[in-house]
Design an enzyme around this catalytic site. Structure first.
Site, PDB file in Angstrom:
ATOM      1  N   CYS A   1       0.842  -1.187   0.000  1.00 58.13           N
ATOM      2  CA  CYS A   1       0.000   0.000   0.000  1.00 58.13           C
ATOM      3  C   CYS A   1       0.886   1.251   0.000  1.00 58.13           C
ATOM      4  O   CYS A   1       2.054   1.190   0.342  1.00 58.13           O
ATOM      5  CB  CYS A   1      -0.952   0.010   1.187  1.00 58.13           C
ATOM      6  SG  CYS A   1      -0.148   0.050   2.776  1.00 58.13           S
TER       7      CYS A   1
ATOM      8  N   CYS B   1      -3.129   4.633   4.583  1.00 56.39           N
ATOM      9  CA  CYS B   1      -3.327   4.344   3.167  1.00 56.39           C
ATOM     10  C   CYS B   1      -4.823   4.197   2.912  1.00 56.39           C
ATOM     11  O   CYS B   1      -5.636   4.451   3.795  1.00 56.39           O
ATOM     12  CB  CYS B   1      -2.585   3.065   2.793  1.00 56.39           C
ATOM     13  SG  CYS B   1      -3.266   1.583   3.598  1.00 56.39           S
TER      14      CYS B   1
ATOM     15  N   HIS C   1      -2.205   3.665   9.639  1.00 57.77           N
ATOM     16  CA  HIS C   1      -1.047   2.862  10.042  1.00 57.77           C
ATOM     17  C   HIS C   1      -0.523   3.320  11.406  1.00 57.77           C
ATOM     18  O   HIS C   1      -0.322   2.500  12.287  1.00 57.77           O
ATOM     19  CB  HIS C   1       0.079   2.975   9.013  1.00 57.77           C
ATOM     20  CG  HIS C   1      -0.188   2.239   7.753  1.00 57.77           C
ATOM     21  ND1 HIS C   1       0.541   1.152   7.360  1.00 57.77           N
ATOM     22  CD2 HIS C   1      -1.107   2.434   6.773  1.00 57.77           C
ATOM     23  CE1 HIS C   1       0.088   0.698   6.190  1.00 57.77           C
ATOM     24  NE2 HIS C   1      -0.914   1.468   5.818  1.00 57.77           N
TER      25      HIS C   1
ATOM     26  N   HIS D   1      -4.755  -0.261   9.572  1.00 59.29           N
ATOM     27  CA  HIS D   1      -3.991  -1.095   8.650  1.00 59.29           C
ATOM     28  C   HIS D   1      -2.555  -1.201   9.150  1.00 59.29           C
ATOM     29  O   HIS D   1      -1.617  -0.700   8.528  1.00 59.29           O
ATOM     30  CB  HIS D   1      -4.048  -0.517   7.227  1.00 59.29           C
ATOM     31  CG  HIS D   1      -3.636  -1.492   6.184  1.00 59.29           C
ATOM     32  ND1 HIS D   1      -2.649  -1.252   5.283  1.00 59.29           N
ATOM     33  CD2 HIS D   1      -4.087  -2.739   5.911  1.00 59.29           C
ATOM     34  CE1 HIS D   1      -2.494  -2.286   4.481  1.00 59.29           C
ATOM     35  NE2 HIS D   1      -3.361  -3.213   4.849  1.00 59.29           N
TER      36      HIS D   1
ATOM     37  N   TYR E   1      -3.663  -1.855  34.432  1.00 58.12           N
ATOM     38  CA  TYR E   1      -2.990  -2.844  33.581  1.00 58.12           C
ATOM     39  C   TYR E   1      -3.498  -4.235  33.926  1.00 58.12           C
ATOM     40  O   TYR E   1      -3.789  -5.046  33.046  1.00 58.12           O
ATOM     41  CB  TYR E   1      -1.463  -2.781  33.773  1.00 58.12           C
ATOM     42  CG  TYR E   1      -0.835  -1.503  33.275  1.00 58.12           C
ATOM     43  CD1 TYR E   1      -0.398  -1.400  31.960  1.00 58.12           C
ATOM     44  CD2 TYR E   1      -0.676  -0.408  34.107  1.00 58.12           C
ATOM     45  CE1 TYR E   1       0.185  -0.228  31.485  1.00 58.12           C
ATOM     46  CE2 TYR E   1      -0.093   0.765  33.647  1.00 58.12           C
ATOM     47  CZ  TYR E   1       0.333   0.850  32.338  1.00 58.12           C
ATOM     48  OH  TYR E   1       0.903   2.003  31.876  1.00 58.12           O
TER      49      TYR E   1
ATOM     50  N   ARG F   1       2.078  -7.272  32.833  1.00 58.95           N
ATOM     51  CA  ARG F   1       3.321  -6.778  32.221  1.00 58.95           C
ATOM     52  C   ARG F   1       3.213  -6.799  30.692  1.00 58.95           C
ATOM     53  O   ARG F   1       3.668  -5.882  30.014  1.00 58.95           O
ATOM     54  CB  ARG F   1       4.502  -7.616  32.693  1.00 58.95           C
ATOM     55  CG  ARG F   1       5.839  -6.997  32.374  1.00 58.95           C
ATOM     56  CD  ARG F   1       6.964  -7.817  32.975  1.00 58.95           C
ATOM     57  NE  ARG F   1       6.903  -7.819  34.414  1.00 58.95           N
ATOM     58  CZ  ARG F   1       7.696  -7.115  35.202  1.00 58.95           C
ATOM     59  NH1 ARG F   1       8.613  -6.342  34.654  1.00 58.95           N
ATOM     60  NH2 ARG F   1       7.594  -7.179  36.504  1.00 58.95           N
TER      61      ARG F   1
ATOM     62  N   ASN G   1       1.516   0.380  20.923  1.00 60.70           N
ATOM     63  CA  ASN G   1       0.273   0.831  20.304  1.00 60.70           C
ATOM     64  C   ASN G   1       0.603   1.794  19.157  1.00 60.70           C
ATOM     65  O   ASN G   1       1.117   2.882  19.392  1.00 60.70           O
ATOM     66  CB  ASN G   1      -0.597   1.524  21.361  1.00 60.70           C
ATOM     67  CG  ASN G   1      -1.876   2.105  20.799  1.00 60.70           C
ATOM     68  OD1 ASN G   1      -2.251   1.877  19.653  1.00 60.70           O
ATOM     69  ND2 ASN G   1      -2.562   2.888  21.618  1.00 60.70           N
TER      70      ASN G   1
ATOM     71  N   CYS H   1      -4.505   4.263  24.959  1.00 54.75           N
ATOM     72  CA  CYS H   1      -3.574   3.699  25.938  1.00 54.75           C
ATOM     73  C   CYS H   1      -3.324   4.662  27.097  1.00 54.75           C
ATOM     74  O   CYS H   1      -2.893   4.238  28.169  1.00 54.75           O
ATOM     75  CB  CYS H   1      -2.277   3.270  25.270  1.00 54.75           C
ATOM     76  SG  CYS H   1      -1.482   4.524  24.254  1.00 54.75           S
ATOM     77  N   HIS H   2      -3.641   5.938  26.915  1.00 52.89           N
ATOM     78  CA  HIS H   2      -3.492   6.892  28.025  1.00 52.89           C
ATOM     79  C   HIS H   2      -4.488   6.601  29.151  1.00 52.89           C
ATOM     80  O   HIS H   2      -4.305   7.074  30.268  1.00 52.89           O
ATOM     81  CB  HIS H   2      -3.659   8.336  27.527  1.00 52.89           C
ATOM     82  CG  HIS H   2      -4.995   8.633  26.938  1.00 52.89           C
ATOM     83  ND1 HIS H   2      -5.288   8.348  25.611  1.00 52.89           N
ATOM     84  CD2 HIS H   2      -6.120   9.166  27.474  1.00 52.89           C
ATOM     85  CE1 HIS H   2      -6.538   8.718  25.374  1.00 52.89           C
ATOM     86  NE2 HIS H   2      -7.069   9.210  26.483  1.00 52.89           N
TER      87      HIS H   2
ATOM     88  N   SER I   1      -2.484  -0.017  39.216  1.00 59.39           N
ATOM     89  CA  SER I   1      -3.500  -0.436  40.192  1.00 59.39           C
ATOM     90  C   SER I   1      -3.586   0.528  41.370  1.00 59.39           C
ATOM     91  O   SER I   1      -4.625   0.645  42.007  1.00 59.39           O
ATOM     92  CB  SER I   1      -3.198  -1.841  40.704  1.00 59.39           C
ATOM     93  OG  SER I   1      -3.314  -2.761  39.642  1.00 59.39           O
TER      94      SER I   1
ATOM     95  N   GLU J   1     -10.140  14.722  29.377  1.00 60.47           N
ATOM     96  CA  GLU J   1     -11.331  13.873  29.334  1.00 60.47           C
ATOM     97  C   GLU J   1     -12.231  14.110  30.546  1.00 60.47           C
ATOM     98  O   GLU J   1     -13.444  14.115  30.429  1.00 60.47           O
ATOM     99  CB  GLU J   1     -10.944  12.403  29.195  1.00 60.47           C
ATOM    100  CG  GLU J   1     -10.323  12.118  27.846  1.00 60.47           C
ATOM    101  CD  GLU J   1     -10.155  10.639  27.563  1.00 60.47           C
ATOM    102  OE1 GLU J   1     -10.642   9.789  28.322  1.00 60.47           O
ATOM    103  OE2 GLU J   1      -9.515  10.338  26.528  1.00 60.47           O
TER     104      GLU J   1
END
Length: 196
Positions: free
Chosen positions: A17, A36, A41, A101, A130, A144, A153, A161-162, A167, A190
């Site tokens: 691509c 693409c 990506h 993709h 986590y 882990r 990511n 992921c933010h 814990s 947020e």
């Protein structure tokens, strides 16, 4: 990767691509989105400026800095989602996500499953540990490995992921520790923009 004659368009052949890159100016600094016709990506937060000072009343913006002449529908959908995230974040839940993709987001490897669960189940303004995310992805002992999936990511912000914290309630590292201040900004954004 080659830059095409000052147009800001970058093309790269990867798995058959042609990728193009759009640059956005956001409260976090420059964000580059590459993709693409099949999907996004990568999203890279360049950390070229400090995050904008936050006030719940302050208007935010996310504007295109540099864009190729032709943009795939998937890349355009990603830009629209990112703009909404910074300007009217509560609306992102009703917007369609672009296709992805990138090999890390395909298949049934544990890391891919973790990213898919995070995207699907941890909503705007929520956080998850986590350990809890490992449980949600089917392997309670893999906290882990969840951390490893967060580090790899390829599309942060879209796959949030933010929102993954320790814990103990501490925010934990972001962008291998270099972007901890960005993670804190995103969580505050947020909380403040999600109210009402």
């Amino acid at each position: 990767m080659t830059d095409v004659a000052g147009s800001g368009m970058k093309k790269q052949k990867e798995s058959g691509c042609t990728q193009k890159t759009i640059s956005l100016r956001s409260p976090l600094g420059t964000i580059q989105v590459s993709g693409c016709e099949n999907g996004v990506h990568t999203i890279q937060i360049l950390m070229d400026v400090a995050p904008a000072e936050r006030s719940s009343e302050a208007p935010l913006s996310c504007v295109v800095n540099d864009s190729p002449a032709e943009v795939s529908p998937e890349l355009q959908r990603c830009v629209e989602w990112l703009q909404a995230y910074f300007i009217e974040p509560r609306t992102t839940g009703s917007l369609p996500l672009p296709g992805f993709h990138h090999p890390a987001l395909q298949g049934d490897a544990f890391a891919s499953r973790v990213l898919q669960v995070l995207l699907r189940d941890v909503k705007f303004g929520e956080t998850v540990s986590y350990k809890r995310l490992a449980e949600m992805a089917g392997n309670p002992r893999a906290a882990r490995a969840v951390g490893g999936a967060m580090r790899r990511n390829p599309v942060p912000l879209l796959i949030p992921c933010h929102r993954v914290i320790s814990s103990s309630g501490q925010s934990g590292p972001y962008m291998s520790g270099r972007g901890n201040h960005l993670k804190q900004w995103l969580l505050t954004h947020e909380r403040q923009r999600g109210e009402g």
